[in-house]
Design an enzyme around this catalytic site. Structure first.
Site, PDB file in Angstrom:
ATOM      1  CB  CYS A  71      -0.927   0.003   1.214  1.00 53.11           C
ATOM      2  SG  CYS A  71      -0.104   0.341   2.782  1.00 53.11           S
ATOM      3  CG  HIS A  72      -0.696   4.837  -1.773  1.00 55.33           C
ATOM      4  ND1 HIS A  72      -0.270   5.591  -2.852  1.00 55.33           N
ATOM      5  CD2 HIS A  72      -1.805   4.190  -2.184  1.00 55.33           C
ATOM      6  CE1 HIS A  72      -1.111   5.396  -3.866  1.00 55.33           C
ATOM      7  NE2 HIS A  72      -2.047   4.560  -3.488  1.00 55.33           N
ATOM      8  CB  ALA A  73       1.057   3.880   4.526  1.00 54.69           C
ATOM      9  CD1 TRP A  76       6.326   8.644   0.683  1.00 51.62           C
ATOM     10  CD2 TRP A  76       6.356   8.178   2.872  1.00 51.62           C
ATOM     11  NE1 TRP A  76       6.859   9.743   1.334  1.00 51.62           N
ATOM     12  CE2 TRP A  76       6.872   9.486   2.677  1.00 51.62           C
ATOM     13  CE3 TRP A  76       6.282   7.673   4.168  1.00 51.62           C
ATOM     14  CZ2 TRP A  76       7.318  10.285   3.740  1.00 51.62           C
ATOM     15  CZ3 TRP A  76       6.733   8.464   5.222  1.00 51.62           C
ATOM     16  CH2 TRP A  76       7.242   9.758   5.004  1.00 51.62           C
TER      17      TRP A  76
ATOM     18  CD  GLU B 202       1.710   8.476  -1.604  1.00 54.05           C
ATOM     19  OE1 GLU B 202       2.427   7.928  -2.477  1.00 54.05           O
ATOM     20  OE2 GLU B 202       0.525   8.175  -1.392  1.00 54.05           O
TER      21      GLU B 202
END
Lengths: 114, 368
Positions: A71-73, A76, B202
């Site tokens: 996932c993004h979190a 990242w 991000e």
């Protein structure tokens, strides 16, 4: 003088990006809460999105209630070496009001004294 | 030239222009590009979608876009993603089971992404008052566009998230035959965090702001007019991260810790190169199994995993429902709701409309 025996509460989740951190948990349920996250705090949220990035940058660690390993979190956090734990059930309610937590993101644990 | 210098040159090449397939990749350090054609292609895909958005911006007029976005209430920006998620999750969207090859899936996913951008600009023209199409037309067009996006998206049986999970499982299954079982999850994480040049949106946000801060004249950093300039350094951020809003741009800039931004950039660059070397080394180790079927399976599925993950993590936040195109879709749905139109109420009509939209896509208009 007797000291009150303190107990340790613990939450667990899926490690996403390893490392140790400690700090005050800040519950972020929506964008309006983001300003509460100061440098060194622990960001706690149901999930994150791109608007969270400045707060994620300031945070010492990130805890979410959802999210898979890609996932993004998670991705990242690995790109930016930020200790992060996903899928921590009930984190936003359990950590609301807690003053200080210790995080072992390799083991996927969050601990605090009560 | 040593391997790190060669790798740095590869990275610089990726970052400065769309990569041409097999562009000078013959030495050991470029093993990734030769073994990973899909993830190599994914870089060009994101670039082409962004260029498509850029062309549409210039055709519409950047001043017109900024003028319109400055009229959008801040509360809508705040609630955009939550409200859009509610629309997606509260309805049964008609998704077909479409078990195509990975290559076909990527082509169709990108086609749907380009259509989503096109419809967003149609919506912008309607909302801005510069188009005289009726609301019902643009509403149903946005509805079909969202349905098409969803067909290849998170909740679809053969959508991007399902495909990513499948590739991860296949990669892990192949790696178990080549490495100790306890190491496989860690290896999967190494592969699934490809970093440069396949960064998340991000991380790109932090890099874009770092570049912006570094290039700004002293004393002008927080000047509101700077966010309204038309230079590409500013517009890259407006387009990718700030939904074309000068207020969003300024708000993000003010929230970012400048010292942390500089230190993080330097620290992360170093970490990124280490991660890239780790990944390169893993790929070399897998490739040393030579003609083993499992080595081939591991590399093939790892390639697909990186490509799909990159599209999911880089394209979606910037140019899909979480970005400006999504905000315009949402505003169209809300305009329709005020006139009694209900998103997703007629599944049969949506199904017909979405495939009509898909077939009507003119690829010639979107070539590089």
């Amino acid at each position: 003088m007797k000291q009150a025996k303190q107990s340790i509460e613990r939450l667990t989740g899926r490690p996403a990006s390893g490392g140790f951190a400690a700090g005050r948990p800040r519950i972020v349920r929506n964008r309006a809460d983001l300003h509460k996250v100061a440098t060194g705090d622990v960001l706690v949220a149901p999930e994150t999105d791109i608007a969270f990035v400045p707060a994620m940058q300031r945070a010492a660690a990130i805890i979410t209630e959802t999210g898979g390993r890609f996932c993004h979190a998670a991705v990242w956090a690995r790109e930016n070496q930020k200790p992060t734990i996903l899928q921590v059930d009930g984190a936003t309610s359990a950590l609301d009001g807690v003053q200080h937590v210790s995080i072992d993101a390799d083991a996927g644990t969050i601990e605090w004294e009560v | 030239m040593n391997s790190r210098q060669s790798m740095n040159q590869d990275i610089q090449t990726f970052r400065t222009r769309p990569p041409a397939r097999h562009d000078g990749y013959d030495d050991e350090s470029s093993l990734t590009a030769r073994k990973f054609p899909l993830s190599y292609e994914a870089l060009g895909i994101l670039d082409s979608i962004e260029r498509h958005v850029q062309r549409s911006e210039l055709a519409f007029g950047r001043q017109n876009i900024q003028r319109f976005m400055s009229s959008v209430p801040g509360s809508l920006f705040d609630q955009h993603i939550a409200d859009y998620r509610h629309i997606i999750r509260a309805r049964d969207w008609p998704n077909e089971k479409r078990p195509t090859s990975i290559q076909t899936f990527i082509q169709e996913y990108v086609r749907a992404a380009a259509i989503y951008v096109d419809v967003a600009f149609d919506a912008l023209a309607y909302l801005n008052g510069s188009s005289d199409v009726p609301l019902e037309f643009i509403f149903h067009r946005a509805e079909a566009s969202e349905a098409l996006r969803g067909q290849f998206g998170k909740r679809a049986t053969f959508g991007i998230d399902a495909r990513i999970e499948y590739c991860a499982e296949q990669t892990a299954d192949a790696l178990i035959d080549l490495f100790p079982e306890d190491d496989v999850e860690g290896l999967l994480v190494v592969i699934g965090t490809p970093n440069l040049p396949h960064q998340t949106a991000e991380t790109r946000l932090l890099e874009d702001f770092h570049a912006y801060v570094k290039g700004s004249r002293a004393g002008t950093l927080y000047d509101d007019d700077a966010a309204r300039s038309h230079d590409e350094r500013t517009w890259r951020i407006l387009r990718r991260h700030a939904r074309w809003s000068a207020n969003e741009f300024s708000s993000m800039l003010r929230q970012l810790d400048q010292d942390e931004l500089n230190h993080q950039y330097d620290r992360c660059r170093h970490q990124q190169y280490d991660q890239i070397e780790t990944r390169q080394e893993l790929i070399r180790r897998i490739a040393r199994f030579g003609d083993s079927c499992r080595a081939f399976d591991a590399l093939k599925n790892a390639d697909a995993l990186i490509a799909l993950n990159y599209l999911n993590l880089a394209l979606e936040p910037s140019f899909s429902f979480k970005g400006a195109p999504g905000l315009l879709h949402l505003m169209t749905f809300e305009a329709g709701a005020r006139r009694g139109l209900d998103v997703g109420s007629d599944a049969d009509q949506i199904q017909r409309n979405k495939w009509t939209l898909f077939k009507s896509y003119n690829k010639e208009e979107h070539k590089q």
